[in-house]
Design an enzyme around this catalytic site. Structure first.
Site, PDB file in Angstrom:
ATOM      1  CG  PHE A 161       0.210 -10.977  -0.236  1.00 40.78           C
ATOM      2  CD1 PHE A 161       1.101 -11.848  -0.901  1.00 40.78           C
ATOM      3  CD2 PHE A 161       1.335 -10.002   0.313  1.00 40.78           C
ATOM      4  CE1 PHE A 161       2.383 -11.982  -1.195  1.00 40.78           C
ATOM      5  CE2 PHE A 161       2.572  -9.979   0.375  1.00 40.78           C
ATOM      6  CZ  PHE A 161       3.231 -10.797  -0.616  1.00 40.78           C
ATOM      7  CE  LYS A 185      -7.226  -6.249   6.832  1.00 39.03           C
ATOM      8  NZ  LYS A 185      -7.126  -6.244   5.230  1.00 39.03           N
ATOM      9  CD  GLU A 188      -5.272  -4.589   1.550  1.00 43.88           C
ATOM     10  OE1 GLU A 188      -4.237  -3.831   1.724  1.00 43.88           O
ATOM     11  OE2 GLU A 188      -5.556  -5.479   2.580  1.00 43.88           O
ATOM     12  CB  SER A 238       4.801  -6.651   6.981  1.00 46.13           C
ATOM     13  OG  SER A 238       3.966  -5.509   7.397  1.00 46.13           O
ATOM     14  CB  CYS A 293       6.545 -15.669   7.331  1.00 48.06           C
ATOM     15  SG  CYS A 293       5.736 -17.250   8.129  1.00 48.06           S
ATOM     16  CD  GLU A 393      10.172 -11.425   5.909  1.00 51.48           C
ATOM     17  OE1 GLU A 393       9.516 -12.430   5.957  1.00 51.48           O
ATOM     18  OE2 GLU A 393       9.545 -10.259   6.109  1.00 51.48           O
TER      19      GLU A 393
END
Length: 509
Positions: A161, A185, A188, A238, A293, A393
């Site tokens: 995201f 993909k 969402e 993740s 990240c 994190e």
């Protein structure tokens, strides 16, 4: 100028479509998820969780398109990338507004998100040289050897995201320009800007079936990882999901690159340029609300630089927390109420475990956006490596500070952390920098640069607990990932060469 569908201009909620065989189609699913503006909680649209039949149709479309696309001349594929980069430039600001609305980051950061992805598309325009093989004449008497870099087949990408423009553009342009077909993909949580980029790809000339898009959650991910026709999976996200993808896809014979979580450090030496360093630390720790990240998570203050902390805190206090589309915003909201709750929980754990909270962003209020998922810049000192605020994190605007006495201690601290995405060193000494870059065991190193993400001529090279798989996104490594090497060893005889003897050895001479 080519028009593009802008979901923010519609008078009703946008129902995100699937892309199958060159057509944007409505899903027949009964499972939908709202797309929510993180600053206002306004529902912008809804995204379908594709059915098994729809996912299989997308993969079948890609499989059917591969035969002709893989034989398309490399210059034709390159021209499509040239057109795509032109279209992205034309529509960048329009896409950025949608990206800000659905993801929450500032307009400037949204434009940067698009720009860093655009750079990869530009690099894909060099595929004519990037996909060259090797040739050696005379490896034995009358024998030549050469290699071909050939496409794999149907590849898939699963994106996060936090960069809904950059990460998809890391994946599908490099995959398809190498001659593969692709099933994407997107996240969402914020697929609208991704779909605008996909629409531009079709306008640029990507043929039907070469690029397909499905939406959903774990079920979609698992089907992509296990489907027989998928040859390679690229994942960014993740650690928990990335490990699952790597293991599941690997068990089903896929080639996998999985870029995962991080805990990035910056080591600050006493001879560093103080103001430039403090400015860099503030931007790297709190920009994009810490949802990178490669965000700076830990500042390692060496020696007397611990005395810079008060000034650092004052700089962080000047940052403006607001909705991303508002002017002069420095820190926007995090992506969701759930994400905010997790960040707050980690801040609470730092307090409970004894870290000193120098700047507290838990109770920030933004006038006019009281329902937004806002967390202000937060700074801890006296952090130890056994605290949750250090080990996990955070993915929010939170910085942990650890003070050490020497460069050697700092290097040992960073190397002991299980993650290996990025690290920065701030110094004016070339000797110190050389020692650091040689001894540090992290995949990406910045010298006086806090977020050392490589330009696309190189590859993203996170390491250790931040990466599974040998090859990273974009650059030369991406070409290696999306192709397979075929080695040809050849020998030709003149018609007059009608005599010889049987050779039962492996000697080619």
């Amino acid at each position: 100028m080519n028009a593009i569908h802008n979901p923010m201009l519609a008078n009703q909620l946008t129902s995100v479509k699937l892309l199958i065989n060159g057509e944007f189609v409505d899903s027949k699913t009964t499972e939908w998820q709202d797309i929510v503006n993180p600053a206002t909680q306004e529902v912008l649209g809804k995204v379908p969780f594709a059915t098994t039949e729809e996912i299989n149709a997308a993969i079948a479309s890609a499989q059917n398109a591969f035969a002709s696309w893989s034989q398309t001349p490399i210059q034709a594929r390159m021209r499509i990338m040239l057109k795509l980069q032109e279209l992205i430039r034309i529509h960048a600001k329009e896409i950025a507004k949608v990206l800000t609305a659905e993801q929450g980051k500032t307009l400037a950061d949204a434009e940067g998100d698009i720009q860093r992805g655009l750079e990869v598309v530009e690099h894909a325009c060099s595929i004519g040289t990037l996909q060259m093989g090797e040739y050696v004449e005379g490896v034995a008497r009358g024998v030549d050897s050469y290699t071909l870099q050939q496409p794999l087949g149907v590849c898939a990408g699963i994106t996060p995201f936090n960069f809904p423009a950059m990460i998809p553009l890391w994946m599908f342009p490099m995959a398809i320009v190498c001659g593969n077909t692709f099933v994407l993909k997107p996240s969402e949580q914020d697929p609208l800007s991704t779909m605008m980029l996909v629409e531009l790809a079709l306008q640029a000339g990507v043929p039907a079936g070469v690029l397909n898009v499905v939406h959903g959650g774990k079920e979609v991910v698992d089907l992509l990882c296990t489907h027989n026709d998928i040859k390679a999976i690229s994942f960014v996200g993740s650690t928990a999901v990335g490990t699952h993808v790597y293991n599941l896809a690997g068990q089903h014979g896929k080639r996998v690159q999985s870029m995962m979580g991080a805990k990035n450090h910056a080591v600050i030496m006493p001879d560093a340029n103080k103001q430039q360093t403090l400015n860099a630390l503030v931007g790297a720790a709190f920009g994009a609300a810490g949802q990178r990240c490669m965000a700076l998570s830990v500042a390692v203050m060496v020696g007397e630089t611990k005395n810079w902390l008060a000034e650092f805190v004052e700089k962080a206090k000047t940052l403006s927390v607001n909705a991303g589309h508002e002017p002069n915003t420095d820190v926007g909201p995090v992506i969701s109420p759930r994400a905010k709750a997790r960040v707050i929980d980690l801040i609470n754990s730092g307090v409970e475990q004894g870290a000193q909270l120098l700047l507290d962003g838990r109770d920030v209020q933004v006038k006019g956006y009281e329902q937004g998922n806002f967390v202000g810049p937060t700074i801890f000192s006296q952090v130890s490596t056994d605290m949750r605020i250090y080990k996990e994190e955070v993915f929010g605007p939170v910085l942990a500070v650890i003070c050490v006495d020497t460069l050697e201690e700092a290097i040992a601290l960073v190397n002991a952390n299980p993650f290996g995405n990025g690290v920065g060193l701030f110094t004016q000494s070339g000797a110190t920098a050389r020692t650091f870059q040689h001894q540090i065991n992290i995949g990406q190193v910045g010298i006086n640069i806090p977020i050392p993400v490589p330009v696309p001529f190189f590859s993203f090279t996170g390491s250790r607990g931040s990466k599974l798989g040998d090859l990273g996104p974009y650059g030369k490594q991406a070409v290696q990932f999306y192709t397979q090497t075929k080695t040809i060893t050849s020998r030709w005889f003149e018609d007059s060469q009608d005599s010889g003897k049987v050779n039962t050895t492996i000697n080619l001479g």
